[in-house]
Design a protein around this motif. Structure first.
Motif, PDB file in Angstrom:
ATOM      1  N   LEU A   1       0.859  -1.188   0.000  1.00 18.70           N
ATOM      2  CA  LEU A   1       0.000   0.000   0.000  1.00 18.70           C
ATOM      3  C   LEU A   1       0.889   1.229   0.000  1.00 18.70           C
ATOM      4  CD1 LEU A   1      -2.621  -1.298   2.585  1.00 18.70           C
ATOM      5  CD2 LEU A   1      -2.845  -1.194   0.083  1.00 18.70           C
ATOM      6  N   HIS A   2       0.759   2.028  -1.053  1.00 19.51           N
ATOM      7  CA  HIS A   2       1.693   3.130  -1.249  1.00 19.51           C
ATOM      8  C   HIS A   2       0.984   4.480  -1.281  1.00 19.51           C
ATOM      9  CE1 HIS A   2       6.108   3.239  -2.281  1.00 19.51           C
ATOM     10  NE2 HIS A   2       5.785   4.513  -2.205  1.00 19.51           N
ATOM     11  N   GLY A   3      -0.199   4.539  -0.674  1.00 19.85           N
ATOM     12  CA  GLY A   3      -0.942   5.793  -0.663  1.00 19.85           C
ATOM     13  C   GLY A   3      -1.068   6.337   0.749  1.00 19.85           C
ATOM     14  N   PRO A   4      -2.037   7.237   0.962  1.00 17.84           N
ATOM     15  CA  PRO A   4      -2.221   7.852   2.289  1.00 17.84           C
ATOM     16  C   PRO A   4      -3.096   6.999   3.213  1.00 17.84           C
ATOM     17  CG  PRO A   4      -3.726   8.841   0.717  1.00 17.84           C
ATOM     18  CD  PRO A   4      -2.932   7.817  -0.056  1.00 17.84           C
ATOM     19  N   GLU A   5      -3.065   5.667   3.048  1.00 14.39           N
ATOM     20  CA  GLU A   5      -3.920   4.793   3.864  1.00 14.39           C
ATOM     21  C   GLU A   5      -3.625   4.984   5.366  1.00 14.39           C
ATOM     22  OE1 GLU A   5      -2.817   2.891  -0.044  1.00 14.39           O
ATOM     23  OE2 GLU A   5      -1.613   3.439   1.701  1.00 14.39           O
ATOM     24  N   THR A   6      -4.680   5.031   6.148  1.00 11.91           N
ATOM     25  CA  THR A   6      -4.540   5.144   7.608  1.00 11.91           C
ATOM     26  C   THR A   6      -4.264   3.760   8.203  1.00 11.91           C
ATOM     27  OG1 THR A   6      -6.876   4.685   7.929  1.00 11.91           O
ATOM     28  CG2 THR A   6      -6.252   7.015   7.674  1.00 11.91           C
ATOM     29  N   PRO A   7      -3.781   3.702   9.447  1.00 12.65           N
ATOM     30  CA  PRO A   7      -3.592   2.380  10.079  1.00 12.65           C
ATOM     31  C   PRO A   7      -4.876   1.557  10.075  1.00 12.65           C
ATOM     32  CG  PRO A   7      -2.506   4.077  11.386  1.00 12.65           C
ATOM     33  CD  PRO A   7      -3.263   4.800  10.299  1.00 12.65           C
TER      34      PRO A   7
ATOM     35  N   ALA B   1      11.573  13.892  11.313  1.00 18.18           N
ATOM     36  CA  ALA B   1      11.510  13.052  12.523  1.00 18.18           C
ATOM     37  C   ALA B   1      10.059  12.680  12.829  1.00 18.18           C
ATOM     38  CB  ALA B   1      12.133  13.790  13.702  1.00 18.18           C
ATOM     39  N   GLU B   2       9.159  13.594  12.521  1.00 19.07           N
ATOM     40  CA  GLU B   2       7.730  13.376  12.742  1.00 19.07           C
ATOM     41  C   GLU B   2       7.239  12.169  11.930  1.00 19.07           C
ATOM     42  OE1 GLU B   2       4.445  16.812  13.139  1.00 19.07           O
ATOM     43  OE2 GLU B   2       5.175  16.485  11.098  1.00 19.07           O
ATOM     44  N   ASP B   3       7.734  12.073  10.690  1.00 26.68           N
ATOM     45  CA  ASP B   3       7.355  10.939   9.834  1.00 26.68           C
ATOM     46  C   ASP B   3       7.845   9.620  10.422  1.00 26.68           C
ATOM     47  OD1 ASP B   3       6.198  12.661   7.947  1.00 26.68           O
ATOM     48  OD2 ASP B   3       8.099  12.932   6.898  1.00 26.68           O
ATOM     49  N   VAL B   4       9.040   9.638  11.008  1.00 24.36           N
ATOM     50  CA  VAL B   4       9.593   8.412  11.615  1.00 24.36           C
ATOM     51  C   VAL B   4       8.733   8.017  12.815  1.00 24.36           C
ATOM     52  CG1 VAL B   4      11.601   7.381  12.754  1.00 24.36           C
ATOM     53  CG2 VAL B   4      11.923   8.887  10.780  1.00 24.36           C
ATOM     54  N   ALA B   5       8.316   9.001  13.595  1.00 22.81           N
ATOM     55  CA  ALA B   5       7.476   8.722  14.771  1.00 22.81           C
ATOM     56  C   ALA B   5       6.142   8.101  14.354  1.00 22.81           C
ATOM     57  CB  ALA B   5       7.241  10.016  15.553  1.00 22.81           C
ATOM     58  N   HIS B   6       5.685   8.457  13.168  1.00 24.56           N
ATOM     59  CA  HIS B   6       4.397   7.992  12.630  1.00 24.56           C
ATOM     60  C   HIS B   6       4.427   6.493  12.287  1.00 24.56           C
ATOM     61  CE1 HIS B   6       0.543   8.614  10.773  1.00 24.56           C
ATOM     62  NE2 HIS B   6       0.958   8.333   9.548  1.00 24.56           N
ATOM     63  N   ILE B   7       5.616   5.931  12.080  1.00 24.26           N
ATOM     64  CA  ILE B   7       5.745   4.517  11.683  1.00 24.26           C
ATOM     65  C   ILE B   7       5.129   3.583  12.721  1.00 24.26           C
ATOM     66  CG2 ILE B   7       7.408   2.636  11.243  1.00 24.26           C
ATOM     67  CD1 ILE B   7       9.258   4.772   9.964  1.00 24.26           C
ATOM     68  N   ALA B   8       5.294   3.931  13.997  1.00 23.68           N
ATOM     69  CA  ALA B   8       4.830   3.064  15.090  1.00 23.68           C
ATOM     70  C   ALA B   8       3.351   2.698  14.959  1.00 23.68           C
ATOM     71  CB  ALA B   8       5.090   3.742  16.434  1.00 23.68           C
TER      72      ALA B   8
ATOM     73  N   ILE C   1       7.072  -3.014   6.938  1.00 28.65           N
ATOM     74  CA  ILE C   1       7.126  -1.570   6.692  1.00 28.65           C
ATOM     75  C   ILE C   1       8.187  -1.297   5.626  1.00 28.65           C
ATOM     76  CG2 ILE C   1       7.724   0.669   7.731  1.00 28.65           C
ATOM     77  CD1 ILE C   1       5.121  -0.478   8.890  1.00 28.65           C
ATOM     78  N   LEU C   2       7.838  -0.416   4.689  1.00 30.37           N
ATOM     79  CA  LEU C   2       8.800   0.041   3.681  1.00 30.37           C
ATOM     80  C   LEU C   2       8.933   1.552   3.867  1.00 30.37           C
ATOM     81  CD1 LEU C   2      10.345  -0.414   0.872  1.00 30.37           C
ATOM     82  CD2 LEU C   2       8.197   0.269  -0.176  1.00 30.37           C
ATOM     83  N   VAL C   3      10.150   2.028   4.140  1.00 21.98           N
ATOM     84  CA  VAL C   3      10.323   3.474   4.254  1.00 21.98           C
ATOM     85  C   VAL C   3      10.840   4.010   2.927  1.00 21.98           C
ATOM     86  CG1 VAL C   3      10.645   3.476   6.758  1.00 21.98           C
ATOM     87  CG2 VAL C   3      12.645   3.237   5.296  1.00 21.98           C
ATOM     88  N   ASP C   4      10.255   5.114   2.505  1.00 17.51           N
ATOM     89  CA  ASP C   4      10.562   5.687   1.193  1.00 17.51           C
ATOM     90  C   ASP C   4      10.784   7.183   1.381  1.00 17.51           C
ATOM     91  OD1 ASP C   4      10.841   5.954  -1.548  1.00 17.51           O
ATOM     92  OD2 ASP C   4       8.727   5.612  -2.018  1.00 17.51           O
ATOM     93  N   ALA C   5      11.381   7.808   0.387  1.00 20.40           N
ATOM     94  CA  ALA C   5      11.540   9.261   0.441  1.00 20.40           C
ATOM     95  C   ALA C   5      10.183   9.922   0.224  1.00 20.40           C
ATOM     96  CB  ALA C   5      12.522   9.713  -0.632  1.00 20.40           C
ATOM     97  N   LYS C   6       9.972  11.026   0.913  1.00 21.04           N
ATOM     98  CA  LYS C   6       8.724  11.771   0.742  1.00 21.04           C
ATOM     99  C   LYS C   6       8.725  12.405  -0.649  1.00 21.04           C
ATOM    100  CE  LYS C   6       5.812  13.839   4.102  1.00 21.04           C
ATOM    101  NZ  LYS C   6       5.719  14.321   5.454  1.00 21.04           N
TER     102      LYS C   6
END
Length: 216
Positions: free
Chosen positions: A85-91, A114-121, A130-135
């Motif tokens: 899922l590569h869109g703005p899907e919510t948890p 840093a805010e984006d990293v905190a959002h991963i949880a 989880i796949l982390v990508d550039a914004k």
């Protein structure tokens, strides 16, 4: 983490020829884009054949962007190993799609701060990986790093028990550096092995996998 071979995913494959090249080069996962606005878009008809051809040789992953339920059901019916899922899907939405699809779910999360990293949880319990990508740049017409890398040091704040795959601006030239610096569970490349948008290059794919394997 050390000692485990890094999982290598080549994303945005559209042809059987390239699928064969990716399998021969020793990739672990192959990604197919099902998203109209992407230069790597694959139709449902073509997806069915590509997923069949990949089965038993390499794990297949279909990339969807904010899909509706009928799209999820249609893709899940083809039997891919993963849906990304590569869109703005919510948890909440990710959890619902995982329950409905009955397929392992990878959630891509764009990292720019840093805010984006905190959002991963919020996603670690609802996604299988989880796949982390550039914004994407502000005015981009589609999600994803679009060939840009982000500040990898941001990931130091991530809970080390969370395995993740790294994407965004990876190339044959920086694959080894990325793996050494970030120590991801896996790496994911698309535009970094292309000569033009959507045009994959066999030699670049082979070089990427060779360099990533040497580092891992």
């Amino acid at each position: 983490m050390m000692g485990e071979p890094v999982i290598i995913k080549i994303c945005g494959i559209k042809t059987y020829d390239l699928l064969d090249a990716v399998i021969e080069a020793g990739a672990d996962m192959v990604g197919f884009m099902h998203f109209q606005r992407s230069p790597r878009h694959v139709s449902i008809e073509d997806l069915a054949g590509l997923i069949s051809a990949a089965r038993g040789q390499v794990q297949s992953c279909v990339v969807l962007v904010n899909p509706d339920n009928s799209c999820v059901a249609e893709v899940a019916a083809l039997g891919p190993d993963w849906i990304q899922l590569h869109g703005p899907e919510t948890p909440h939405r990710v959890a619902a799609i995982r329950a409905e699809a009955g397929v392992e779910i990878m959630k891509a999360l764009p990292i720019g701060s840093a805010e984006d990293v905190a959002h991963i949880a919020a996603f670690t319990e609802v996604a299988d990986r989880i796949l982390v990508d550039a914004k994407p740049p502000k005015h981009a017409d589609r999600p994803g790093g679009l060939g840009e890398r982000f500040d990898w040091s941001l990931l130091k704040a991530l809970d080390p028990s969370v395995p993740f795959m790294l994407s965004g601006g990876l190339t044959p030239d920086n694959a080894a550096e990325a793996i050494a610096a970030v120590q991801p569970f896996g790496v994911d490349v698309s535009s970094g092995v292309e000569t033009a948008p959507g045009v994959k290059n066999k030699k670049l794919i082979e070089a990427f996998i060779r360099n990533a394997r040497a580092a891992g």
